[in-house]
Design a protein around this motif. Structure first.
Motif, PDB file in Angstrom:
ATOM      1  N   LEU A  78       9.534  48.370 -72.547  1.00  0.00           N
ATOM      2  CA  LEU A  78       8.254  48.699 -71.913  1.00  0.00           C
ATOM      3  C   LEU A  78       7.151  47.752 -72.383  1.00  0.00           C
ATOM      4  N   ALA A  79       7.139  47.427 -73.665  1.00  0.00           N
ATOM      5  CA  ALA A  79       6.128  46.502 -74.192  1.00  0.00           C
ATOM      6  C   ALA A  79       6.304  45.110 -73.591  1.00  0.00           C
ATOM      7  N   ALA A  80       7.550  44.666 -73.457  1.00  0.00           N
ATOM      8  CA  ALA A  80       7.818  43.355 -72.846  1.00  0.00           C
ATOM      9  C   ALA A  80       7.415  43.346 -71.378  1.00  0.00           C
ATOM     10  N   ASP A  81       7.717  44.429 -70.666  1.00  0.00           N
ATOM     11  CA  ASP A  81       7.312  44.540 -69.256  1.00  0.00           C
ATOM     12  C   ASP A  81       5.796  44.480 -69.127  1.00  0.00           C
ATOM     13  N   TYR A  82       5.100  45.162 -70.005  1.00  0.00           N
ATOM     14  CA  TYR A  82       3.637  45.170 -69.979  1.00  0.00           C
ATOM     15  C   TYR A  82       3.105  43.755 -70.201  1.00  0.00           C
ATOM     16  N   GLN A  83       3.625  43.073 -71.210  1.00  0.00           N
ATOM     17  CA  GLN A  83       3.164  41.709 -71.493  1.00  0.00           C
ATOM     18  C   GLN A  83       3.411  40.787 -70.298  1.00  0.00           C
ATOM     19  N   ARG A  84       4.567  40.921 -69.679  1.00  0.00           N
ATOM     20  CA  ARG A  84       4.900  40.103 -68.509  1.00  0.00           C
ATOM     21  C   ARG A  84       3.928  40.385 -67.360  1.00  0.00           C
ATOM     22  N   GLN A  85       3.656  41.648 -67.114  1.00  0.00           N
ATOM     23  CA  GLN A  85       2.721  42.019 -66.040  1.00  0.00           C
ATOM     24  C   GLN A  85       1.314  41.495 -66.317  1.00  0.00           C
ATOM     25  N   GLU A  86       0.882  41.578 -67.554  1.00  0.00           N
ATOM     26  CA  GLU A  86      -0.453  41.082 -67.901  1.00  0.00           C
ATOM     27  C   GLU A  86      -0.547  39.564 -67.728  1.00  0.00           C
ATOM     28  N   ARG A  87       0.499  38.855 -68.102  1.00  0.00           N
ATOM     29  CA  ARG A  87       0.512  37.396 -67.905  1.00  0.00           C
ATOM     30  C   ARG A  87       0.471  37.057 -66.419  1.00  0.00           C
ATOM     31  N   GLN A  88       1.187  37.831 -65.601  1.00  0.00           N
ATOM     32  CA  GLN A  88       1.183  37.603 -64.156  1.00  0.00           C
ATOM     33  C   GLN A  88      -0.208  37.836 -63.572  1.00  0.00           C
ATOM     34  N   ARG A  89      -0.960  38.719 -64.168  1.00  0.00           N
ATOM     35  CA  ARG A  89      -2.332  38.975 -63.729  1.00  0.00           C
ATOM     36  C   ARG A  89      -3.322  37.936 -64.261  1.00  0.00           C
ATOM     37  N   GLY A  90      -2.814  37.027 -65.093  1.00  0.00           N
ATOM     38  CA  GLY A  90      -3.670  35.995 -65.659  1.00  0.00           C
ATOM     39  C   GLY A  90      -4.400  36.404 -66.915  1.00  0.00           C
ATOM     40  N   HIS A  91      -3.977  37.500 -67.524  1.00  0.00           N
ATOM     41  CA  HIS A  91      -4.611  37.962 -68.764  1.00  0.00           C
ATOM     42  C   HIS A  91      -3.894  37.366 -69.967  1.00  0.00           C
TER      43      HIS A  91
END
Length: 158
Positions: free
Chosen positions: A142-155
């Motif tokens: 879940l933490a890895a998924d969150y980090q991936r999603q945030e990077r995709q959003r440009g954060h």
């Protein structure tokens, strides 16, 4: 979920105690310094944790605190509930008591799902897991998924 500073300090203090060698009593000042927690605030937190039987206090010159149970038997949820109460509540009401009807009726299931997902992470993660840096697989994922999603959003994600 919004976690209070008090609850976050309590979790940090408990993980610090979990990292201590078995049987070691940690002085309040040492615990406060190790985690950068204001000492007087920590005293109040430790009193609540002691009342909930999550820590033991030891009196005397060599006194301090230790965990009341092995660290693999204390979840992050146990600590958070002690300090802040239920993990996810809506206006301090039971989910069945919420006044939803019509198009908002399905919100009750949204809140149930939120509570279930929080329990899945917080009840299944022990102090020992965090202290050892060995989180359960589903939490790491879940933490890895969150980090991936945030990077995709440009954060930027640490």
């Amino acid at each position: 979920m919004r976690m209070s500073a008090k609850a976050e300090y309590a979790v940090r203090a408990m993980v610090q105690l979990a990292a201590a060698d078995e049987g070691v009593i940690v002085k309040t000042d040492d615990l406060a310094k190790a985690q950068g927690i204001p000492a007087q605030f920590l005293v109040d937190i430790l009193a609540e944790l002691r009342t909930a039987r999550l820590v033991r206090s030891h009196r005397g010159r060599d006194g301090g605190y230790s965990l009341a149970r092995p660290p693999d038997q204390i979840s992050i949820a146990d600590v958070l509930r002690c300090i802040d109460g239920p993990l996810a509540s809506v206006r301090d009401m039971g989910l069945g008591d919420l006044p939803y009807s019509g198009p908002t009726a399905a919100l009750t299931d949204v809140w149930r799902a939120l509570r279930a997902s929080m329990r899945w992470v917080l009840e299944q993660t022990s102090l020992a897991d965090v202290a050892a840096g060995e989180l359960p697989d589903h939490v790491r994922q879940l933490a890895a998924d969150y980090q991936r999603q945030e990077r995709q959003r440009g954060h930027t994600v640490p």
